[in-house]
Design a protein around this motif. Structure first.
Motif, PDB file in Angstrom:
ATOM      1  N   PRO A   4      -3.910   1.583   8.579  1.00 26.24           N
ATOM      2  CA  PRO A   4      -4.510   1.807   9.311  1.00 26.24           C
ATOM      3  C   PRO A   4      -3.374   1.301  11.129  1.00 26.24           C
ATOM      4  N   GLY A  46       2.360   5.615  16.072  1.00 24.16           N
ATOM      5  CA  GLY A  46       3.174   5.081  14.880  1.00 24.16           C
ATOM      6  C   GLY A  46       3.483   3.641  15.380  1.00 24.16           C
ATOM      7  N   ILE A  90       0.640  -1.031   0.060  1.00 24.99           N
ATOM      8  CA  ILE A  90      -0.398  -0.066  -0.027  1.00 24.99           C
ATOM      9  C   ILE A  90       0.659   1.203  -0.217  1.00 24.99           C
ATOM     10  N   ALA A 102       5.256   0.913   7.257  1.00 25.99           N
ATOM     11  CA  ALA A 102       5.661   1.349   5.423  1.00 25.99           C
ATOM     12  C   ALA A 102       4.979   2.348   5.523  1.00 25.99           C
ATOM     13  N   MET A 120      -9.825 -13.102   8.116  1.00 24.15           N
ATOM     14  CA  MET A 120      -9.976 -11.870   7.374  1.00 24.15           C
ATOM     15  C   MET A 120     -11.331 -11.606   6.555  1.00 24.15           C
ATOM     16  N   PHE A 136      -1.883  -7.578   0.830  1.00 23.92           N
ATOM     17  CA  PHE A 136      -0.552  -7.600   0.637  1.00 23.92           C
ATOM     18  C   PHE A 136      -0.386  -9.062   0.367  1.00 23.92           C
ATOM     19  N   GLY A 148       4.204  -1.035  14.143  1.00 24.97           N
ATOM     20  CA  GLY A 148       4.250  -1.850  12.567  1.00 24.97           C
ATOM     21  C   GLY A 148       3.361  -1.500  11.267  1.00 24.97           C
ATOM     22  N   GLY A 149       3.069  -3.002  10.927  1.00 24.61           N
ATOM     23  CA  GLY A 149       2.651  -3.156   9.745  1.00 24.61           C
ATOM     24  C   GLY A 149       2.515  -2.571   8.353  1.00 24.61           C
ATOM     25  N   VAL A 150       1.407  -1.833   8.410  1.00 26.63           N
ATOM     26  CA  VAL A 150       1.036  -0.839   7.112  1.00 26.63           C
ATOM     27  C   VAL A 150       1.267   0.978   7.768  1.00 26.63           C
ATOM     28  N   ASP A 151       1.311   1.089   8.938  1.00 26.98           N
ATOM     29  CA  ASP A 151       1.596   2.332   9.371  1.00 26.98           C
ATOM     30  C   ASP A 151       3.210   2.375   9.524  1.00 26.98           C
ATOM     31  N   PRO A 164      -5.981  -0.912   3.009  1.00 26.22           N
ATOM     32  CA  PRO A 164      -5.706  -1.794   3.059  1.00 26.22           C
ATOM     33  C   PRO A 164      -6.700  -3.447   3.882  1.00 26.22           C
ATOM     34  N   ALA A 165      -6.438  -4.340   4.598  1.00 24.85           N
ATOM     35  CA  ALA A 165      -7.562  -4.669   5.134  1.00 24.85           C
ATOM     36  C   ALA A 165      -7.339  -4.381   6.694  1.00 24.85           C
ATOM     37  N   ILE A 166      -7.622  -3.600   6.744  1.00 22.16           N
ATOM     38  CA  ILE A 166      -7.866  -2.837   8.633  1.00 22.16           C
ATOM     39  C   ILE A 166      -7.893  -3.529   9.447  1.00 22.16           C
ATOM     40  N   SER A 167      -7.278  -3.844  10.176  1.00 28.38           N
ATOM     41  CA  SER A 167      -7.538  -4.451  11.548  1.00 28.38           C
ATOM     42  C   SER A 167      -7.129  -6.023  11.368  1.00 28.38           C
ATOM     43  N   THR A 168      -6.110  -6.633   9.916  1.00 26.59           N
ATOM     44  CA  THR A 168      -6.532  -7.773   9.756  1.00 26.59           C
ATOM     45  C   THR A 168      -4.960  -8.888  10.250  1.00 26.59           C
TER      46      THR A 168
END
Ligand code: AR6
Length: 181
Positions: free
Chosen positions: A28, A35, A17, A42, A133, A162, A37-40, A122-126
């Motif tokens: 997310p 801030g 993303i 990136a 999912m 992802f 990990g994960g998408v946040d 993105p797939a929020i919360s997953t």
């Protein structure tokens, strides 16, 4: 995979993303906007420090679960970031569906308010937040479909998944939506 709802399009792609070309990208985040990990992680790495400086200044109290706030997009190939706070999964009976739906809906409202032609979710919360999912796919996609049918915008909503498993879960729900119309 793409599907039209009125004049609007829902598109599913596999990818990162943080490298999406879109008017707005959904991040997310956590309710402290601190801030993580994960998408946040990136997104903040790719966008640079100006985004965190802006959210610290504009939203010192953070953002409640089930809502979202907008910032500029720093070095991302986007105009806006919508920081959306999805719920932590606690079994599904503690208000998580309503919170996930309202976080998605708030991002779509922000997209309309900012005149966005396209928004990437993105797939929020997953991830860290543990949402299954297939359940998240159903709740996110039906929320977006209902908004697009009601409001007729934004013209393009892209889900950026992802891995193949996430893409498959979203594709199954979108196919069922096509069959049931
Ligand atoms: N592009 C697209 N999807 C991705 C990427 C990427 N670059 N990286 C991971 N995913 P998560 P959450 C998928 O954990 O569950 C943070 O620490 C990932 O596989 O990013 O809402 C925040 O600060 C998963 O399916 O978000 C919060 O504290 C999905 O994106 C917390 O995590 C979302 O995973 C939010 O957790």
């Amino acid at each position: 995979m793409r599907m039209k709802f009125g004049e609007c399009l829902i598109e599913l792609v596999q990818g990162d993303i943080a490298s999406q070309q879109a008017d707005a990208v959904v991040n997310p985040a956590n309710s402290q906007l601190a801030g993580g990990g994960g998408v946040d992680g990136a997104i903040h790495r790719a966008a640079g420090p100006s985004v965190m400086e802006e959210t610290d200044r504009r939203y010192p109290d953070g953002c409640p679960t089930g809502s979202a706030v907008a910032s500029s997009a720093g070095d991302l190939p986007a105009k806006h970031i919508f920081h959306a706070i999805g719920p932590v999964w606690r079994g599904g009976h503690r208000g998580e569906p309503d919170q996930l739906r309202s976080a998605c809906r708030r991002c779509l409202e922000l997209a309309v308010e900012h005149g966005c032609e396209s928004v990437a979710f993105p797939a929020i919360s997953t991830g860290v937040y543990g949402y299954p999912m297939d359940v998240a796919a159903e709740q996110a996609l039906t929320t977006v479909r209902d908004f697009l049918i009601e409001q007729g915008r934004p013209p393009l909503v892209r889900f950026v998944l992802f891995d193949g498993g996430a893409l498959g879960a979203f594709a199954r729900v979108l196919e069922e939506m096509a069959e049931s119309r």
